[in-house]
Design a protein around this motif. Structure first.
Motif, PDB file in Angstrom:
ATOM      1  N   SER A   1      10.072  -7.104  -5.494  1.00  0.00           N
ATOM      2  CA  SER A   1       9.566  -5.820  -4.986  1.00  0.00           C
ATOM      3  C   SER A   1       8.801  -6.059  -3.689  1.00  0.00           C
ATOM      4  CB  SER A   1       8.642  -5.167  -6.010  1.00  0.00           C
ATOM      5  OG  SER A   1       9.363  -4.859  -7.176  1.00  0.00           O
ATOM      6  N   PRO A   2       8.851  -5.101  -2.765  1.00  0.00           N
ATOM      7  CA  PRO A   2       8.144  -5.281  -1.498  1.00  0.00           C
ATOM      8  C   PRO A   2       6.628  -5.276  -1.671  1.00  0.00           C
ATOM      9  CG  PRO A   2       9.277  -3.154  -1.565  1.00  0.00           C
ATOM     10  CD  PRO A   2       9.611  -3.863  -2.821  1.00  0.00           C
ATOM     11  N   ARG A   3       5.947  -5.915  -0.730  1.00  0.00           N
ATOM     12  CA  ARG A   3       4.486  -5.901  -0.711  1.00  0.00           C
ATOM     13  C   ARG A   3       4.010  -4.478  -0.453  1.00  0.00           C
ATOM     14  NH1 ARG A   3       2.484 -11.279   2.110  1.00  0.00           N
ATOM     15  NH2 ARG A   3       0.630 -10.034   1.980  1.00  0.00           N
ATOM     16  N   PHE A   4       2.749  -4.220  -0.738  1.00  0.00           N
ATOM     17  CA  PHE A   4       2.231  -2.855  -0.644  1.00  0.00           C
ATOM     18  C   PHE A   4       0.740  -2.879  -0.319  1.00  0.00           C
ATOM     19  CE2 PHE A   4       1.508  -4.379  -4.825  1.00  0.00           C
ATOM     20  CZ  PHE A   4       0.388  -3.735  -5.316  1.00  0.00           C
ATOM     21  N   THR A   5       0.225  -1.703  -0.018  1.00  0.00           N
ATOM     22  CA  THR A   5      -1.195  -1.530   0.264  1.00  0.00           C
ATOM     23  C   THR A   5      -1.713  -0.335  -0.524  1.00  0.00           C
ATOM     24  OG1 THR A   5      -0.943  -2.385   2.498  1.00  0.00           O
ATOM     25  CG2 THR A   5      -2.885  -1.073   2.081  1.00  0.00           C
ATOM     26  N   VAL A   6      -2.930  -0.446  -1.002  1.00  0.00           N
ATOM     27  CA  VAL A   6      -3.600   0.657  -1.701  1.00  0.00           C
ATOM     28  C   VAL A   6      -4.846   1.015  -0.900  1.00  0.00           C
ATOM     29  CG1 VAL A   6      -4.708   1.420  -3.828  1.00  0.00           C
ATOM     30  CG2 VAL A   6      -2.798  -0.188  -3.936  1.00  0.00           C
ATOM     31  N   GLU A   7      -5.004   2.287  -0.605  1.00  0.00           N
ATOM     32  CA  GLU A   7      -6.185   2.770   0.112  1.00  0.00           C
ATOM     33  C   GLU A   7      -6.883   3.842  -0.713  1.00  0.00           C
ATOM     34  OE1 GLU A   7      -5.829   3.408   4.626  1.00  0.00           O
ATOM     35  OE2 GLU A   7      -3.882   3.918   3.762  1.00  0.00           O
ATOM     36  N   LEU A   8      -8.184   3.819  -0.706  1.00  0.00           N
ATOM     37  CA  LEU A   8      -8.961   4.899  -1.294  1.00  0.00           C
ATOM     38  C   LEU A   8      -9.139   5.959  -0.215  1.00  0.00           C
ATOM     39  CD1 LEU A   8     -10.741   6.079  -3.573  1.00  0.00           C
ATOM     40  CD2 LEU A   8     -12.658   4.840  -2.524  1.00  0.00           C
ATOM     41  N   LEU A   9      -8.641   7.166  -0.468  1.00  0.00           N
ATOM     42  CA  LEU A   9      -8.783   8.250   0.502  1.00  0.00           C
ATOM     43  C   LEU A   9     -10.076   9.020   0.299  1.00  0.00           C
ATOM     44  CD1 LEU A   9      -5.215   9.812   0.722  1.00  0.00           C
ATOM     45  CD2 LEU A   9      -6.358   8.305   2.344  1.00  0.00           C
ATOM     46  N   ARG A  10     -10.378   9.342  -0.958  1.00  0.00           N
ATOM     47  CA  ARG A  10     -11.596  10.094  -1.254  1.00  0.00           C
ATOM     48  C   ARG A  10     -11.947   9.958  -2.719  1.00  0.00           C
ATOM     49  NH1 ARG A  10      -9.580  16.392  -1.211  1.00  0.00           N
ATOM     50  NH2 ARG A  10      -7.916  16.063  -2.684  1.00  0.00           N
ATOM     51  N   ASP A  11     -13.219  10.167  -2.989  1.00  0.00           N
ATOM     52  CA  ASP A  11     -13.741  10.123  -4.346  1.00  0.00           C
ATOM     53  C   ASP A  11     -14.795  11.214  -4.424  1.00  0.00           C
ATOM     54  OD1 ASP A  11     -15.007   9.650  -6.729  1.00  0.00           O
ATOM     55  OD2 ASP A  11     -15.683   7.638  -6.223  1.00  0.00           O
ATOM     56  N   THR A  12     -14.477  12.316  -5.087  1.00  0.00           N
ATOM     57  CA  THR A  12     -15.404  13.439  -5.131  1.00  0.00           C
ATOM     58  C   THR A  12     -16.191  13.523  -6.428  1.00  0.00           C
ATOM     59  OG1 THR A  12     -13.742  14.990  -5.972  1.00  0.00           O
ATOM     60  CG2 THR A  12     -13.922  14.768  -3.567  1.00  0.00           C
ATOM     61  N   ALA A  13     -15.967  12.598  -7.359  1.00  0.00           N
ATOM     62  CA  ALA A  13     -16.734  12.579  -8.609  1.00  0.00           C
ATOM     63  C   ALA A  13     -18.056  11.848  -8.342  1.00  0.00           C
ATOM     64  CB  ALA A  13     -15.949  11.881  -9.709  1.00  0.00           C
ATOM     65  N   ARG A  14     -19.165  12.533  -8.542  1.00  0.00           N
ATOM     66  CA  ARG A  14     -20.477  11.928  -8.285  1.00  0.00           C
ATOM     67  C   ARG A  14     -20.726  10.730  -9.179  1.00  0.00           C
ATOM     68  NH1 ARG A  14     -22.943  17.397  -8.044  1.00  0.00           N
ATOM     69  NH2 ARG A  14     -23.316  16.995 -10.222  1.00  0.00           N
ATOM     70  N   ASP A  15     -21.351   9.720  -8.603  1.00  0.00           N
ATOM     71  CA  ASP A  15     -21.764   8.479  -9.265  1.00  0.00           C
ATOM     72  C   ASP A  15     -20.619   7.542  -9.627  1.00  0.00           C
ATOM     73  OD1 ASP A  15     -24.395   9.124  -8.986  1.00  0.00           O
ATOM     74  OD2 ASP A  15     -24.686   9.747 -11.052  1.00  0.00           O
ATOM     75  N   VAL A  16     -19.398   7.885  -9.289  1.00  0.00           N
ATOM     76  CA  VAL A  16     -18.275   6.979  -9.537  1.00  0.00           C
ATOM     77  C   VAL A  16     -18.007   6.222  -8.238  1.00  0.00           C
ATOM     78  CG1 VAL A  16     -15.829   6.785 -10.117  1.00  0.00           C
ATOM     79  CG2 VAL A  16     -17.252   8.484 -11.264  1.00  0.00           C
ATOM     80  N   ASP A  17     -18.124   4.907  -8.306  1.00  0.00           N
ATOM     81  CA  ASP A  17     -17.832   4.070  -7.141  1.00  0.00           C
ATOM     82  C   ASP A  17     -16.511   3.361  -7.392  1.00  0.00           C
ATOM     83  OD1 ASP A  17     -20.228   4.623  -5.735  1.00  0.00           O
ATOM     84  OD2 ASP A  17     -21.301   3.235  -7.059  1.00  0.00           O
ATOM     85  N   VAL A  18     -15.689   3.307  -6.343  1.00  0.00           N
ATOM     86  CA  VAL A  18     -14.393   2.658  -6.437  1.00  0.00           C
ATOM     87  C   VAL A  18     -14.297   1.623  -5.320  1.00  0.00           C
ATOM     88  CG1 VAL A  18     -11.886   2.979  -6.449  1.00  0.00           C
ATOM     89  CG2 VAL A  18     -13.379   4.816  -7.271  1.00  0.00           C
ATOM     90  N   ASP A  19     -13.980   0.383  -5.690  1.00  0.00           N
ATOM     91  CA  ASP A  19     -13.744  -0.678  -4.713  1.00  0.00           C
ATOM     92  C   ASP A  19     -12.263  -1.035  -4.763  1.00  0.00           C
ATOM     93  OD1 ASP A  19     -16.458  -0.927  -4.003  1.00  0.00           O
ATOM     94  OD2 ASP A  19     -16.824  -2.225  -5.724  1.00  0.00           O
ATOM     95  N   VAL A  20     -11.634  -1.128  -3.587  1.00  0.00           N
ATOM     96  CA  VAL A  20     -10.232  -1.488  -3.475  1.00  0.00           C
ATOM     97  C   VAL A  20     -10.146  -2.761  -2.659  1.00  0.00           C
ATOM     98  CG1 VAL A  20      -7.963  -0.767  -2.632  1.00  0.00           C
ATOM     99  CG2 VAL A  20      -9.540   0.938  -3.580  1.00  0.00           C
ATOM    100  N   ASP A  21      -9.569  -3.828  -3.246  1.00  0.00           N
ATOM    101  CA  ASP A  21      -9.480  -5.120  -2.570  1.00  0.00           C
ATOM    102  C   ASP A  21      -8.153  -5.793  -2.889  1.00  0.00           C
ATOM    103  OD1 ASP A  21     -12.250  -5.295  -1.526  1.00  0.00           O
ATOM    104  OD2 ASP A  21     -12.763  -5.328  -3.663  1.00  0.00           O
ATOM    105  N   ARG A  22      -7.728  -6.641  -1.949  1.00  0.00           N
ATOM    106  CA  ARG A  22      -6.584  -7.522  -2.251  1.00  0.00           C
ATOM    107  C   ARG A  22      -7.059  -8.479  -3.350  1.00  0.00           C
ATOM    108  NH1 ARG A  22      -6.506  -6.924   3.151  1.00  0.00           N
ATOM    109  NH2 ARG A  22      -4.598  -6.119   4.025  1.00  0.00           N
ATOM    110  N   ASP A  23      -6.167  -8.812  -4.261  1.00  0.00           N
ATOM    111  CA  ASP A  23      -6.545  -9.697  -5.364  1.00  0.00           C
ATOM    112  C   ASP A  23      -5.962 -11.074  -5.166  1.00  0.00           C
ATOM    113  OD1 ASP A  23      -7.905 -10.039  -7.793  1.00  0.00           O
ATOM    114  OD2 ASP A  23      -6.018  -9.908  -8.888  1.00  0.00           O
TER     115      ASP A  23
END
Length: 148
Positions: free
Chosen positions: A126-148
């Motif tokens: 399968s081809p390589r890919f990228t994941v981006e966080l566009l927005r997070d509107t739920a208060r107090d929820v933090d999302v980190d997106v990183d290459r693993d």
């Protein structure tokens, strides 16, 4: 009234209306789709074979977490994960995993790791890919997106 005065008055009214808060609207309603950047105009981030999404804290409000997925040589895809007030980080991770797995299909594996992390891996061939966080509107929820 002359046409210029009418245009000026309408402009002031529109600006005033746009600045008014919507007190009873859910958290995600404050982001109009018109304000989201055009996915095709954004620079494409560097792709990888694995991505890790880390979710921290419980939701203090309803909201939406939006991701953009770039698969090489394909148009970007958007995934919205609805969040309800009170959902834990592990519940949010499972909902995000389900939404991402459905959108990506069988070419990619999305697995919850440690209860509140998701690891997305490109299956063999399968081809390589990228994941981006566009927005997070739920208060107090933090999302980190990183290459693993």
């Amino acid at each position: 009234m002359n046409p210029q005065a009418i245009r000026n008055t309408l402009a002031v009214v529109l600006v005033t209306l746009c600045a008014l808060p919507a007190p009873d609207a859910p958290a995600y309603a404050q982001f109009a789709p018109l304000l989201m950047p055009n996915a095709n105009q954004a620079p494409r981030p560097e792709p990888a074979d694995r991505w890790r999404l880390e979710f921290h804290d419980a939701a203090d409000s309803d909201g939406i977490i939006s991701f953009r997925l770039w698969v090489q040589e394909e148009s970007p895809m958007h995934v919205d994960v609805p969040i309800r007030k009170g959902e834990s980080d592990s519940e949010i991770a499972r909902a995000a995993r389900d939404a991402l797995a459905t959108r990506l299909g069988e070419r990619y594996a999305a697995v919850v790791v440690g209860g509140e992390d998701i690891v997305i891996t490109a299956q063999r061939g399968s081809p390589r890919f990228t994941v981006e966080l566009l927005r997070d509107t739920a208060r107090d929820v933090d999302v980190d997106v990183d290459r693993d």
